[in-house]
Design a protein around this motif. Structure first.
Motif, PDB file in Angstrom:
ATOM      1  N   LEU A 124       0.871  -1.174   0.000  1.00 44.59           N
ATOM      2  CA  LEU A 124       0.000   0.000   0.000  1.00 44.59           C
ATOM      3  C   LEU A 124       0.906   1.221   0.000  1.00 44.59           C
ATOM      4  O   LEU A 124       1.735   1.385   0.907  1.00 44.59           O
ATOM      5  CB  LEU A 124      -0.903   0.010   1.241  1.00 44.59           C
ATOM      6  N   LEU A 125       0.771   2.039  -1.024  1.00 41.39           N
ATOM      7  CA  LEU A 125       1.689   3.160  -1.221  1.00 41.39           C
ATOM      8  C   LEU A 125       1.010   4.476  -0.857  1.00 41.39           C
ATOM      9  O   LEU A 125      -0.023   4.828  -1.427  1.00 41.39           O
ATOM     10  CB  LEU A 125       2.143   3.181  -2.677  1.00 41.39           C
ATOM     11  N   THR A 126       1.599   5.196   0.119  1.00 37.92           N
ATOM     12  CA  THR A 126       0.987   6.458   0.559  1.00 37.92           C
ATOM     13  C   THR A 126       1.155   7.565  -0.472  1.00 37.92           C
ATOM     14  O   THR A 126       0.228   8.345  -0.701  1.00 37.92           O
ATOM     15  CB  THR A 126       1.573   6.934   1.906  1.00 37.92           C
ATOM     16  N   TYR A 171      -1.209  -0.978  -4.274  1.00 34.48           N
ATOM     17  CA  TYR A 171      -2.403  -0.144  -4.192  1.00 34.48           C
ATOM     18  C   TYR A 171      -2.025   1.311  -3.916  1.00 34.48           C
ATOM     19  O   TYR A 171      -1.245   1.598  -2.999  1.00 34.48           O
ATOM     20  CB  TYR A 171      -3.324  -0.636  -3.075  1.00 34.48           C
ATOM     21  N   CYS A 172      -2.597   2.234  -4.675  1.00 32.18           N
ATOM     22  CA  CYS A 172      -2.375   3.673  -4.466  1.00 32.18           C
ATOM     23  C   CYS A 172      -3.372   4.434  -5.317  1.00 32.18           C
ATOM     24  O   CYS A 172      -4.077   3.851  -6.149  1.00 32.18           O
ATOM     25  CB  CYS A 172      -0.938   4.070  -4.819  1.00 32.18           C
ATOM     26  N   THR A 173      -3.427   5.749  -5.142  1.00 29.04           N
ATOM     27  CA  THR A 173      -4.318   6.560  -5.976  1.00 29.04           C
ATOM     28  C   THR A 173      -3.793   6.603  -7.410  1.00 29.04           C
ATOM     29  O   THR A 173      -2.613   6.334  -7.668  1.00 29.04           O
ATOM     30  CB  THR A 173      -4.432   7.991  -5.436  1.00 29.04           C
ATOM     31  N   GLN A 174      -4.676   6.969  -8.336  1.00 31.10           N
ATOM     32  CA  GLN A 174      -4.284   7.047  -9.741  1.00 31.10           C
ATOM     33  C   GLN A 174      -3.156   8.051  -9.944  1.00 31.10           C
ATOM     34  O   GLN A 174      -2.183   7.787 -10.665  1.00 31.10           O
ATOM     35  CB  GLN A 174      -5.493   7.447 -10.602  1.00 31.10           C
ATOM     36  N   ALA A 175      -3.264   9.222  -9.303  1.00 29.13           N
ATOM     37  CA  ALA A 175      -2.214  10.239  -9.450  1.00 29.13           C
ATOM     38  C   ALA A 175      -0.885   9.721  -8.906  1.00 29.13           C
ATOM     39  O   ALA A 175       0.182   9.939  -9.506  1.00 29.13           O
ATOM     40  CB  ALA A 175      -2.618  11.532  -8.730  1.00 29.13           C
ATOM     41  N   THR A 176      -0.924   9.021  -7.771  1.00 23.53           N
ATOM     42  CA  THR A 176       0.309   8.456  -7.207  1.00 23.53           C
ATOM     43  C   THR A 176       0.911   7.430  -8.150  1.00 23.53           C
ATOM     44  O   THR A 176       2.135   7.400  -8.353  1.00 23.53           O
ATOM     45  CB  THR A 176       0.023   7.820  -5.836  1.00 23.53           C
ATOM     46  N   ALA A 177       0.083   6.587  -8.753  1.00 24.14           N
ATOM     47  CA  ALA A 177       0.578   5.579  -9.693  1.00 24.14           C
ATOM     48  C   ALA A 177       1.286   6.247 -10.871  1.00 24.14           C
ATOM     49  O   ALA A 177       2.394   5.838 -11.264  1.00 24.14           O
ATOM     50  CB  ALA A 177      -0.564   4.706 -10.187  1.00 24.14           C
ATOM     51  N   GLU A 178       0.679   7.280 -11.423  1.00 27.74           N
ATOM     52  CA  GLU A 178       1.269   7.972 -12.575  1.00 27.74           C
ATOM     53  C   GLU A 178       2.583   8.643 -12.210  1.00 27.74           C
ATOM     54  O   GLU A 178       3.579   8.563 -12.944  1.00 27.74           O
ATOM     55  CB  GLU A 178       0.279   8.999 -13.124  1.00 27.74           C
ATOM     56  N   ILE A 179       2.600   9.310 -11.054  1.00 26.51           N
ATOM     57  CA  ILE A 179       3.805  10.044 -10.644  1.00 26.51           C
ATOM     58  C   ILE A 179       4.909   9.081 -10.214  1.00 26.51           C
ATOM     59  O   ILE A 179       6.089   9.288 -10.536  1.00 26.51           O
ATOM     60  CB  ILE A 179       3.471  11.046  -9.518  1.00 26.51           C
ATOM     61  N   ALA A 180       4.546   8.022  -9.508  1.00 24.00           N
ATOM     62  CA  ALA A 180       5.552   7.050  -9.065  1.00 24.00           C
ATOM     63  C   ALA A 180       6.277   6.438 -10.254  1.00 24.00           C
ATOM     64  O   ALA A 180       7.494   6.226 -10.214  1.00 24.00           O
ATOM     65  CB  ALA A 180       4.905   5.953  -8.218  1.00 24.00           C
ATOM     66  N   GLN A 181       5.550   6.157 -11.310  1.00 23.03           N
ATOM     67  CA  GLN A 181       6.186   5.572 -12.496  1.00 23.03           C
ATOM     68  C   GLN A 181       7.194   6.540 -13.108  1.00 23.03           C
ATOM     69  O   GLN A 181       8.288   6.142 -13.528  1.00 23.03           O
ATOM     70  CB  GLN A 181       5.106   5.156 -13.499  1.00 23.03           C
ATOM     71  N   PRO A 184      -4.874   1.209  -9.047  1.00 22.23           N
ATOM     72  CA  PRO A 184      -5.361   2.523  -8.589  1.00 22.23           C
ATOM     73  C   PRO A 184      -6.625   2.414  -7.740  1.00 22.23           C
ATOM     74  O   PRO A 184      -7.508   1.591  -8.016  1.00 22.23           O
ATOM     75  CB  PRO A 184      -5.647   3.267  -9.896  1.00 22.23           C
ATOM     76  N   VAL A 185      -6.703   3.254  -6.701  1.00 23.52           N
ATOM     77  CA  VAL A 185      -7.876   3.319  -5.829  1.00 23.52           C
ATOM     78  C   VAL A 185      -8.319   4.777  -5.698  1.00 23.52           C
ATOM     79  O   VAL A 185      -7.536   5.694  -5.945  1.00 23.52           O
ATOM     80  CB  VAL A 185      -7.584   2.734  -4.430  1.00 23.52           C
ATOM     81  N   ARG A 186      -9.559   4.969  -5.291  1.00 19.95           N
ATOM     82  CA  ARG A 186     -10.078   6.320  -5.083  1.00 19.95           C
ATOM     83  C   ARG A 186     -10.087   6.644  -3.591  1.00 19.95           C
ATOM     84  O   ARG A 186     -10.174   5.750  -2.747  1.00 19.95           O
ATOM     85  CB  ARG A 186     -11.506   6.444  -5.631  1.00 19.95           C
ATOM     86  N   TYR A 187     -10.025   7.924  -3.286  1.00 22.03           N
ATOM     87  CA  TYR A 187     -10.163   8.352  -1.893  1.00 22.03           C
ATOM     88  C   TYR A 187     -11.517   7.893  -1.345  1.00 22.03           C
ATOM     89  O   TYR A 187     -12.531   7.940  -2.045  1.00 22.03           O
ATOM     90  CB  TYR A 187     -10.069   9.870  -1.760  1.00 22.03           C
ATOM     91  N   LYS A 188     -11.502   7.457  -0.099  1.00 23.94           N
ATOM     92  CA  LYS A 188     -12.697   7.026   0.650  1.00 23.94           C
ATOM     93  C   LYS A 188     -13.305   5.720   0.120  1.00 23.94           C
ATOM     94  O   LYS A 188     -14.383   5.321   0.553  1.00 23.94           O
ATOM     95  CB  LYS A 188     -13.765   8.133   0.663  1.00 23.94           C
TER      96      LYS A 188
END
Length: 468
Positions: free
Chosen positions: A59-61, A84-94, A144-148
């Protein structure tokens, strides 16, 4: 119910965030970060403390390198679960991981040539921790996951991601472990942002958790009255312009570079500075800025209004993106005062080192620090006032003016962390203070215990505790 929690990084130090939660034979990691302090560099090269093939999920913060930077090594050593992480985090992490691999490959080749010339050998083979192929092997694992949104990780754990307000897509993660009709909630703060920051929403408050891991980057201080960041940058630009020098800004590609652009744009819109050529000399920062443009749903109301009025801080007259190395080198020949924003933010690698070589010894120039400088980094040595520093194998006198703007911090201070924790309706069973230098973590632990009466501990690297 027996839950094990093991601290695999960012325990009595700032970087290398990584924590393992284990229950019912299931193991998950929260973050898998790169150690950036020089004294802990060997941990990046050591075999992973837990066999990667036995880990079920990560799980990636958020996408900062000290939280995601060892993911390619984890995958290379056998991890096959989801990230698992938000879509924006996935894009930026890559983007960040590809850049990390590229820099490591370049640095390995550079050191090989330099050490051969100097007739010596380094502590490691002249190869990177991982290459671009290793990074690309991670991409299919991102989920990717969404907030909440409630996410079922496995048969005994689920998670919910909330907005941490730290960087685009950053999360606070609550993991709930269920067993025999009982449950325990473990809250991982990641990095907690500050209220009233530009571009992003304020951090979400969480109202229930049994155990908490809370960061303490600034756990020993209060940022004080909100600095007039805009005014301070204005002064740096005008003073340096009068001196006929350049402004060199070591900056993280994620969030910090975009915030600097935000304030420059505000100064230009308000006619408080004359037209200035600003080079964003970071292909990574340029790519991340495009991610910002794509995720307008994550903006706060003020930023949303700017975009509606076609006054985006990511597009203004005088802003130039330096993509290639030739474009970066050409900056050295530009006449007149310019601002150069380049990574890495702690001056540990990247193009900023070359700009420091060309500017740090000239008194008319200004080095403007806008981010945290971890102990042992080149940036920390400069802000601590060392008169001479080693850059790319050579020593350079520090004659440029050094300015540090603290108000930029994307990390909550001790009062703001206390406010974030105040969202809890009931006291937690225990709080673990992580992600801070030793004195900062211990100070915040004492402060939190004094203010709340909660049970608070400061774990050490590879400590393991049982959560009952």
């Amino acid at each position: 119910m027996e839950i094990k929690l093991k601290f695999l990084g960012a325990a009595q130090n700032v970087t290398g965030s990584c924590h393992m939660l284990q229950a019912n034979g299931v193991k998950i990691l929260i973050d898998c970060g790169f150690f950036q302090e020089r004294q802990f560099n060997e941990r990046n090269w050591a075999p992973f403390p837990v066999p990667p093939e036995t880990i079920n999920a990560v799980l990636l913060t958020h996408a900062h390198l000290d939280h995601c930077g060892l993911l390619p090594r984890l995958v290379k050593q056998g991890f096959k679960g989801k990230i698992y992480c938000t879509q924006a985090t996935a894009e930026i992490a890559q983007i960040i991981l590809l850049d990390s691999a590229k820099l490591q490959m370049e640095d390995a080749e550079y050191k090989k040539k330099r050490h051969k010339k100097e007739g010596r050998k380094g502590p490691h083979p002249y190869e990177p921790l991982y290459n671009t192929e290793d990074v690309e092997a991670c991409f299919p694992l991102f989920e990717p996951v969404r907030y909440k949104q409630h996410i079922k990780i496995n048969h005994c754990m689920d998670a919910i991601f909330c907005d941490a307000g730290h960087v685009l897509g950053s999360s606070v993660i609550k993991v709930t472990v269920k067993q025999n009709g009982d449950s325990r909630a473990v809250l991982f703060s990641g990095d907690v942002g500050r209220p009233n920051r530009p571009i992003l929403h304020d951090p979400d408050l969480v109202n229930q958790a049994d155990y908490i891991l809370v960061e303490s980057t600034y756990g020993d201080r209060v940022h004080g009255e909100a600095e007039n960041i805009k005014g301070l940058i204005k002064d740096v630009i005008n003073t340096t312009k009068r001196a006929g020098g350049n402004i060199i800004v070591p900056s993280f590609a994620l969030e910090r570079s975009q915030e600097v652009l935000y304030y420059i744009n505000q100064l230009l819109l308000d006619n408080e500075i004359s037209r200035l050529t600003v080079f964003l000399d970071s292909p990574m920062a340029s790519k991340i800025t495009k991610v910002f443009r794509r995720h307008k749903e994550l903006y706060d109301s003020e930023m949303t209004e700017l975009v509606k009025n076609h006054e985006s801080p990511f597009e203004f007259e005088g802003l130039k993106m330096a993509g290639t190395s030739d474009e970066s080198k050409a900056i050295n020949h530009v006449k007149g005062t310019i601002m150069v924003i380049a990574g890495s933010g702690m001056c540990t690698g990247g193009r900023i080192k070359h700009h420091l070589v060309n500017n740090i010894s000239k008194p008319e120039n200004t080095i403007m620090f806008v981010g945290y400088q971890a102990m042992g980094t080149l940036g920390r040595r400069i802000v601590d006032g060392e008169e001479e520093v080693r850059i790319l194998g050579n020593m350079y006198k520090v004659r440029a003016k050094v300015v540090r703007i603290h108000g930029f911090s994307a990390h909550a201070d001790k009062e703001e962390l206390l406010h974030w924790l105040s969202g809890l309706k009931n006291p937690p069973r225990k709080v673990f203070v992580v992600h801070g230098e030793v004195e900062s973590a211990k100070h915040f632990a004492e402060f939190l215990n004094e203010k709340t009466g909660w049970s608070v501990a400061v774990p050490d690297y590879q400590d393991e505790v049982i959560l009952d």
